[in-house]
Design a protein around this motif. Structure first.
Motif, short mmCIF file in Angstrom:
data_model
loop_
_atom_site.label_atom_id
_atom_site.label_comp_id
_atom_site.label_asym_id
_atom_site.label_seq_id
_atom_site.Cartn_x
_atom_site.Cartn_y
_atom_site.Cartn_z
N CYS B 106 0.85 -1.20 0.00
CA CYS B 106 0.00 0.00 0.00
C CYS B 106 0.88 1.25 0.00
N ARG B 107 1.91 1.22 0.82
CA ARG B 107 2.79 2.38 0.88
C ARG B 107 3.57 2.56 -0.41
N TRP B 108 4.05 1.47 -0.98
CA TRP B 108 4.79 1.56 -2.24
C TRP B 108 3.90 2.14 -3.34
N ILE B 109 2.65 1.70 -3.39
CA ILE B 109 1.74 2.23 -4.41
C ILE B 109 1.57 3.74 -4.23
N MET B 110 1.34 4.19 -2.98
CA MET B 110 1.16 5.63 -2.74
C MET B 110 2.43 6.41 -3.08
N ASP B 111 3.58 5.91 -2.62
CA ASP B 111 4.83 6.63 -2.88
C ASP B 111 5.08 6.74 -4.38
N THR B 112 4.84 5.65 -5.10
CA THR B 112 5.16 5.63 -6.53
C THR B 112 4.12 6.43 -7.31
N LEU B 113 2.87 6.37 -6.88
CA LEU B 113 1.83 7.20 -7.49
C LEU B 113 2.25 8.67 -7.48
N LYS B 114 2.78 9.10 -6.34
CA LYS B 114 3.16 10.51 -6.22
C LYS B 114 4.40 10.87 -7.03
N GLU B 115 5.11 9.87 -7.52
CA GLU B 115 6.29 10.10 -8.36
C GLU B 115 5.96 10.13 -9.85
N ILE B 116 5.07 9.24 -10.28
CA ILE B 116 4.98 9.02 -11.74
C ILE B 116 3.61 9.23 -12.37
N VAL B 117 2.53 9.28 -11.59
CA VAL B 117 1.22 9.33 -12.23
C VAL B 117 0.87 10.79 -12.58
N PRO B 118 0.55 11.06 -13.86
CA PRO B 118 0.34 12.44 -14.30
C PRO B 118 -0.99 13.03 -13.80
N ILE B 119 -0.94 13.41 -12.53
CA ILE B 119 -2.05 14.11 -11.88
C ILE B 119 -1.42 15.30 -11.16
N TRP B 120 -2.12 16.43 -11.21
CA TRP B 120 -1.58 17.66 -10.61
C TRP B 120 -2.62 18.28 -9.70
N LYS B 121 -2.09 18.91 -8.67
CA LYS B 121 -2.92 19.53 -7.63
C LYS B 121 -2.73 21.03 -7.70
N LYS B 122 -3.84 21.76 -7.68
CA LYS B 122 -3.75 23.22 -7.60
C LYS B 122 -4.31 23.65 -6.24
N GLU B 123 -3.49 24.37 -5.49
CA GLU B 123 -3.96 24.94 -4.22
C GLU B 123 -4.79 26.18 -4.51
N VAL B 124 -5.99 26.23 -3.95
CA VAL B 124 -6.75 27.47 -3.90
C VAL B 124 -6.66 27.93 -2.46
N TRP B 125 -5.80 28.96 -2.24
CA TRP B 125 -5.55 29.42 -0.88
C TRP B 125 -6.72 30.25 -0.36
N ALA B 126 -6.83 30.32 0.95
CA ALA B 126 -7.93 31.07 1.57
C ALA B 126 -7.84 32.56 1.24
N ASP B 127 -6.64 33.04 0.85
CA ASP B 127 -6.51 34.46 0.49
C ASP B 127 -6.94 34.71 -0.96
N GLY B 128 -7.42 33.65 -1.64
CA GLY B 128 -7.94 33.84 -3.00
C GLY B 128 -6.95 33.54 -4.11
N THR B 129 -5.67 33.42 -3.76
CA THR B 129 -4.69 33.10 -4.80
C THR B 129 -4.72 31.61 -5.11
N GLU B 130 -4.22 31.27 -6.30
CA GLU B 130 -4.20 29.89 -6.75
C GLU B 130 -2.78 29.53 -7.17
#
Lengths: 81, 137, 137, 81
Positions: B106-130
């Motif tokens: 389970c840990r290997w899958i999570m660690d490797t997912l975060k290395e190679i799977v083309p998914i991106w996260k955008k932070e929407v901060w509470a101050d309105g910036t992204e």
């Protein structure tokens, strides 16, 4: 040859569009494509060196030749999870 | 089983998919939207994927994990789109005969997912910036 | 939160107890009744505890894990009595800001639980014989 | 002094009961109790060396003196989880 490159995340944001058409030499490689992207979207400058490229759904090295009509994508450092 | 979805993830349904009388152990990981990053407050997150490639890489992760550990069942589900605070962005669940392999795979899958799977996260901060999150840049 | 119960464990309820907008990660472990041990087939399991001491040791495990990792919430529930194949005997769920601590603390709790908490398992084999499990003897 | 020892799992099974009354010297230790249990329940012989003892709800070493009226339990190797 003309390459239609898919863009994601910061690359899409800086280019202002989800795909971009770029000209690379016939039998050109991913390196050539990276150079063309950098020139077309100067705003990518700080992150361009950490962008990887995919041909089809696999990562491709800098020296990989790009087949004609290949499905090519720019993959900025990923942050899923 | 791997899945990309725009809908909230029913993690219990994911866990049910891996439970089995052949297994003595189930390890499940949930990634959830954290409010604070240092001193900065998140308002929401936005996940984007290169869907065809992300689905392919998730399937590769499952296959590679199955070749490394004696996995009975494995499930990886990633949600895309807008996530509010506390919501679940990813669930990985693995069942194995004994517990060590469940935790490790389970840990290997999570660690490797975060290395190679083309998914991106955008932070929407509470101050309105992204801000797109691109580790290492 | 620690609990000993004679009833089936609702693991989703246990996971809900640890979810938090302060956490980015939840790791949950389920111990389930495995049918096969080598060539031998299990019919059911029976768990017995020294209840007062087991509850005390589980609480110690939670406190010790909280002192070692930045845990937001932790829950340990062990079921006692008869368990049919596939049923859940134990659930450990931990939430933390980041994933490494969730995996590590959850695993440490399970490993240490199996070392020190006075709970015993009796195999009821499919051939009708019964056997207390006492590791190392 | 007389000790009422709680038994679990294999110890309870072999003794045929959940508690057993054992006589140990005044100011006796866990070692004395273990010897008394071994004599009272010969069927425990293979496992007796791996049984631990608890005073109240904490494990006690062999040389721990047993307080009068202590709540004492025999803890065979545990197998929860």
């Amino acid at each position: 040859m003309r390459i239609r490159l898919r863009l994601f995340a910061i690359a899409k944001e800086r280019a202002g569009r989800p795909t971009i058409e770029l000209e690379v030499p016939d039998h050109g490689t991913i390196s050539d494509l990276k150079r063309a992207l950098s020139e077309a979207v100067p705003g990518l400058d700080p992150v361009i060196d950490r962008i990887r490229f995919a041909i089809g759904t696999d990562y491709a090295d800098d020296d990989t030749p790009i087949p004609p009509n290949a499905d090519v994508a720019a993959i900025p450092p990923v942050s899923g999870g | 089983m791997v899945e990309l979805t725009e809908s909230p993830i029913d993690y219990a349904a994911v866990v049910e998919r891996v439970r089995s009388p052949l297994a003595g152990a189930v390890c499940a990981f949930l990634g959830t939207v954290r409010e604070m990053t240092g001193e900065r407050r998140t308002s929401s997150l936005e996940y984007e994927a290169y869907p065809e490639m992300a689905a392919g890489k998730l399937a590769e992760l499952e296959a590679e994990a199955r070749s490394r550990w004696p996995i009975i069942e494995a499930a990886i589900v990633h949600r895309l789109g807008k996530h509010d605070l506390g919501e679940i962005s990813v669930v990985v669940a693995v069942s194995t005969p004994h517990r060590a392999a469940a935790f490790e795979s389970c840990r290997w899958i999570m660690d490797t997912l975060k290395e190679i799977v083309p998914i991106w996260k955008k932070e929407v901060w509470a101050d309105g910036t992204e801000e797109w999150v691109h580790p290492g840049t």
